[in-house]
Design an enzyme around this catalytic site. Sequence first.
Site, PDB file in Angstrom:
ATOM      1  N   GLU A   1       0.808  -1.222   0.000  1.00 28.83           N
ATOM      2  CA  GLU A   1       0.000   0.000   0.000  1.00 28.83           C
ATOM      3  C   GLU A   1       0.843   1.275   0.000  1.00 28.83           C
ATOM      4  O   GLU A   1       0.768   2.108   0.898  1.00 28.83           O
ATOM      5  CB  GLU A   1      -0.965  -0.032   1.190  1.00 28.83           C
ATOM      6  CG  GLU A   1      -1.983  -1.160   1.013  1.00 28.83           C
ATOM      7  CD  GLU A   1      -2.958  -1.293   2.153  1.00 28.83           C
ATOM      8  OE1 GLU A   1      -4.161  -1.446   1.892  1.00 28.83           O
ATOM      9  OE2 GLU A   1      -2.506  -1.267   3.321  1.00 28.83           O
TER      10      GLU A   1
ATOM     11  N   GLU B   1      -4.566 -10.088  -0.176  1.00 26.42           N
ATOM     12  CA  GLU B   1      -5.566 -10.052   0.890  1.00 26.42           C
ATOM     13  C   GLU B   1      -6.922 -10.233   0.212  1.00 26.42           C
ATOM     14  O   GLU B   1      -7.241  -9.484  -0.712  1.00 26.42           O
ATOM     15  CB  GLU B   1      -5.533  -8.720   1.659  1.00 26.42           C
ATOM     16  CG  GLU B   1      -4.216  -8.454   2.380  1.00 26.42           C
ATOM     17  CD  GLU B   1      -4.144  -7.060   2.994  1.00 26.42           C
ATOM     18  OE1 GLU B   1      -5.214  -6.458   3.249  1.00 26.42           O
ATOM     19  OE2 GLU B   1      -3.016  -6.563   3.200  1.00 26.42           O
TER      20      GLU B   1
END
Length: 671
Positions: free
Chosen positions: A446, A516
């Site tokens: 991220e 994820e």
Amino acid sequence: MKYKISRKLHTDFSVFEQNKLPERSYFIPFSCASALSETDYKNERYKSDRIIMLSGEWDFAYYKKLSLVPDLFDTDNIEFDRITVPSTWQRTGYDQIAYINTRYPFPKKPPHIPEDVATGIYRKTFNINHAEAQKTLTFLGVAGALAVYINGQYVGYSEGSHNTAEFDITTFTKPGKNELVAVVYKWSNGTYLECQDMFRENGIFRDVYILEAEKNHITDFCLRPVKNPDGTYNVNISVDGCFDSDTVIKIKAFDSETLFQTELLPDKSIVVPSVFAEEWNAEIPKLYEVSIILYTNGEETEAMRTYLGFKHIEIRGEVFFFNDKMIKLKGVNHHDTHMTKGYAMSLSDLELDVQLMKAYNCNCVRTSHYPPDPAFLTMCDIYGLYVVDEADIETHGFYAIPHSTYNPNRLSNDLTWADHYLDRVKRMYGRDKNHPSITMWSLGNESGGYKCQDVCNAYLKKVNPEIPVHYEGVNRSKRWAYDVVSRMYGSQDLMKKIQNGTAGSKYKGKPFFQCEYAHAMGNGPGGLEEYMQLFYSSDQFMGGCIWEWADHSVYDKNAKYKWTYGGDHNEPIHDGNFCVDGLFFPDRTPSSGALEMKACYRPVRASNIGGGNFEFWNTRSFASTADIRIEYEIVENSISVQKGNFDVEIPAEDKHVFSIECASLDKKDAD
């Protein structure tokens, strides 16, 4: 002893390391093979006769502000506390406990940070008995930035909390008693790259030790198997170090029998050709122990062990192959978190997590969001887990509030940060390159992208082209993907569109990996079985990892609720109970989500195909079901009418029909 403590290192963007040794493989040498043979990989660093273990009790002085540190820090006149190393400040009564998800704990003005940061100063005395030995000081993990001093002199500086920091301290030490001072700055410029979803903690949280080496010694090695068309492997071996011309290095790989043995002259590399070996995979984690022994004038002067696993990874179009088999990654994301110790997990703590992963049918772990203790990777090698090894890089604060500062690509597309990024990736690779469990490298988490990540990817492709590179954050840039298309929480509808070819051209041509895909918060994770069926439905789908392994929490025996979350510690900035998103509770008791995962990740799937006939599918890619016993119970109108068990050996990827004779099943079929 007096020290002039630097007040500028942590804020100088041009400095992210000083006098730090180059990255290298993790290993623990002994003086001879017989001493090595008396221990195992979990005790090597504590038992080696070449190691001065510094973990334990240290003197400690905590300052809420760097400006409060005396200009001339005189250790003879400081009233130190005592602290255990490894540990973190926040778990030992110093500094503010704070759980933060996506935010930075200070105003975002990169690369600037507050200058007057909290500072912890550690002191440890140690004895040197072998003055002639070359001495390397190793810190396996320090959050945030570290400055090292010995006997009144400045040694060096390091950023990168979860990377190993090593310094040559030979010229700084003297026979007899020596004094080590470690200055830990709470924040540095490097903190901009460490905005991970976790309790933000500081301190020396992994082991610290000194390696004493002879004049002739090994500093690094690389063992790289390369598969040949005939199924054998060539093993490329290189060893670096300090050697005289009379040095010989003998390398032997073995299990119950010798696989190969060879000799290597100093500063040379060698190829052991056409080795016929059993291959490593997470289902059958076949390892060969390797002894590396250095001889000087014909006498043993250094010995070490490592483990060798043979694997071959190849991406063919949209399909990810491991040892020529398509695999599905049934994974989890793992943070270093302990309910009382925080980041400072012991090797037994880490081993428990690995054992639980195997017990709950996981075959993959992503080291979110940083490299773990190197022994954790050895555990993955031994127990059998595919590892997505992740660099210590996350800039999530630029995604977060306030919206006026929303700029996910802020650092990753600024090439002035490229060296900072690359340092963290190089040190991950350099330390972990020999582990057979490494299945993909991850460029971080991220952080937007892509320019700094391109630099890192190019480096990995140069030094290790055999291992694919994953980075999810790049999918919001023109780069889109590296070796695999990575997504977070891609919906089941999206996966169906990928499967039928309507998701768009970007999803074509590469394997699809969900780093994820399900969130274990509250009554989650939900939809696991639907996801698993989709993973199995297409060869393009690699599988994915659940967020996340265990709840983050701070145990407080005096609190109303023993496990405390964000906001329970009077912290001014926090993200509430978002830290409670694990499959396991903080004490590693399984939640209902863990039980759901165990069922959905099961290696054998069964379906009724009529009456008492059941089709069993072995979803494994390599192992048969010889190690599995099938137990069954037939229940009619809430009453158990029949129980039994049977063994059935189904080859990998195959299906087998087994019949259970029961009148109730025949009746159901007739109805």
